[in-house]
Write an enzyme that holds these catalytic residues in place. Sequence first.
Site, PDB file in Angstrom:
ATOM      1  N   ASN A   1      51.902  46.637  37.538  1.00 43.68           N
ATOM      2  CA  ASN A   1      52.556  46.763  38.455  1.00 43.68           C
ATOM      3  C   ASN A   1      51.675  45.303  40.034  1.00 43.68           C
ATOM      4  OD1 ASN A   1      53.694  46.153  40.699  1.00 43.68           O
ATOM      5  ND2 ASN A   1      54.148  48.998  41.803  1.00 43.68           N
ATOM      6  N   TRP A   2      52.145  44.336  39.289  1.00 44.75           N
ATOM      7  CA  TRP A   2      50.900  43.824  40.703  1.00 44.75           C
ATOM      8  C   TRP A   2      51.493  43.863  41.573  1.00 44.75           C
ATOM      9  CZ3 TRP A   2      51.778  38.396  37.380  1.00 44.75           C
ATOM     10  CH2 TRP A   2      50.562  38.639  36.186  1.00 44.75           C
ATOM     11  N   LYS A   3      52.491  44.605  42.394  1.00 43.36           N
ATOM     12  CA  LYS A   3      53.151  44.757  43.504  1.00 43.36           C
ATOM     13  C   LYS A   3      53.140  42.590  44.674  1.00 43.36           C
ATOM     14  CE  LYS A   3      51.024  49.110  43.681  1.00 43.36           C
ATOM     15  NZ  LYS A   3      50.493  50.192  44.971  1.00 43.36           N
TER      16      LYS A   3
ATOM     17  N   HIS B   1      60.049  53.007  43.749  1.00 43.08           N
ATOM     18  CA  HIS B   1      58.712  52.780  43.836  1.00 43.08           C
ATOM     19  C   HIS B   1      58.391  53.965  45.324  1.00 43.08           C
ATOM     20  CE1 HIS B   1      54.575  52.346  44.775  1.00 43.08           C
ATOM     21  NE2 HIS B   1      54.024  51.706  43.715  1.00 43.08           N
TER      22      HIS B   1
ATOM     23  N   GLY C   1      46.691  53.955  45.109  1.00 37.98           N
ATOM     24  CA  GLY C   1      45.844  52.207  45.983  1.00 37.98           C
ATOM     25  C   GLY C   1      45.141  53.179  46.781  1.00 37.98           C
TER      26      GLY C   1
ATOM     27  N   GLY D   1      48.640  49.462  39.768  1.00 39.49           N
ATOM     28  CA  GLY D   1      49.028  48.863  40.228  1.00 39.49           C
ATOM     29  C   GLY D   1      47.559  48.045  40.308  1.00 39.49           C
ATOM     30  N   GLY D   2      46.092  48.162  41.621  1.00 37.65           N
ATOM     31  CA  GLY D   2      45.665  47.190  41.851  1.00 37.65           C
ATOM     32  C   GLY D   2      44.653  47.181  40.060  1.00 37.65           C
TER      33      GLY D   2
HETATM   34  P1  13P Z   1      47.864  52.179  42.472  1.00 37.85           P
HETATM   35  O1  13P Z   1      47.010  51.955  40.913  1.00 37.85           O
HETATM   36  O2  13P Z   1      46.459  50.541  42.827  1.00 37.85           O
HETATM   37  O3  13P Z   1      47.072  53.128  42.591  1.00 37.85           O
HETATM   38  O4  13P Z   1      48.908  52.035  42.361  1.00 37.85           O
HETATM   39  C1  13P Z   1      50.038  52.783  41.628  1.00 37.85           C
HETATM   40  C2  13P Z   1      51.034  52.274  41.990  1.00 37.85           C
HETATM   41  O5  13P Z   1      51.736  52.419  43.379  1.00 37.85           O
HETATM   42  C3  13P Z   1      52.289  51.447  40.006  1.00 37.85           C
HETATM   43  O6  13P Z   1      53.302  51.490  40.543  1.00 37.85           O
END
Ligand code: 13P
Length: 253
Positions: free
Chosen positions: A9-11, A95, A173, A234-235
């Site tokens: 998930n690149w957000k 999410h 995060g 995410g990250g």
């Molecule tokens: P992180 O891996 O950055 O903690 O994010 C997790 C997330 O929200 C994936 O959707």
Amino acid sequence: MRRTLIAGNWKMNTDHASAVALAEEVAARAAEVTNADLLVCPPSIYLESVGKALAGSPVALGAQNMYAEAKGAFTGEISPAMLTDIGAECVILGHSERRAIMGETDAQVNKKTFAALEAGLVPIVCVGEQLEQREAGKTQAVIAEQFEGSLADVTAEQVIHLVIAYEPVWAIGTGKVATPEQAEEVHADLRKLLTERYNAETAEKVRILYGGSVKPGNASELLSQPNIDGALVGGASLQADDFLGIGSAAKTD
Ligand code: 13P
């Protein structure tokens, strides 16, 4: 058996050039990951370009959100058919960032889940408790409520086409990863909810991903848990090395 799924998930990160470069690298090195399916979910504006960069590779394309209606006067929104049109196969729904920042409710997530299924998209439906809720011993109740609300009226035939993601909000995060035991406990609860609502055979088919500070260094312990069927990253999904490293940690089927 459920095949492991590692979803990135690149957000709201990358720009056009870096999104394409990241997708190209993940696609070129996808063969490093033999025991998992790979999926990347870029910002919607880069979906088409990332899709082109992934063409011919086994890496699937997904979106981070969509609107539940098919078309019409919904300024700024994106329909399920628009996503399938540009080659997306999956969509993350509910999410915790959308729930907390945009005020998305279980009812809205439920509506989107049906719209995604109808369009032939695989919904990745997210649930997860906040830190205060965990500390108050409410994790199980919160997860059950989100499960019931977000997946209300989903049939057994439909549920096997969706993915559930457990993302404890306090682990997103923050670098604070849930211990494998903490994560497995909730995943087992979710499997039980699926078994109670449907049956054991159906419940066994549904993939449940863990998300929250997953990194190459903690992935194998998490992914070796019996009810953890993958990761929503995410990250660490913004670096091909880390993302593929997590994929390489997947247990064999
Ligand atoms: P992180 O891996 O950055 O903690 O994010 C997790 C997330 O929200 C994936 O959707």
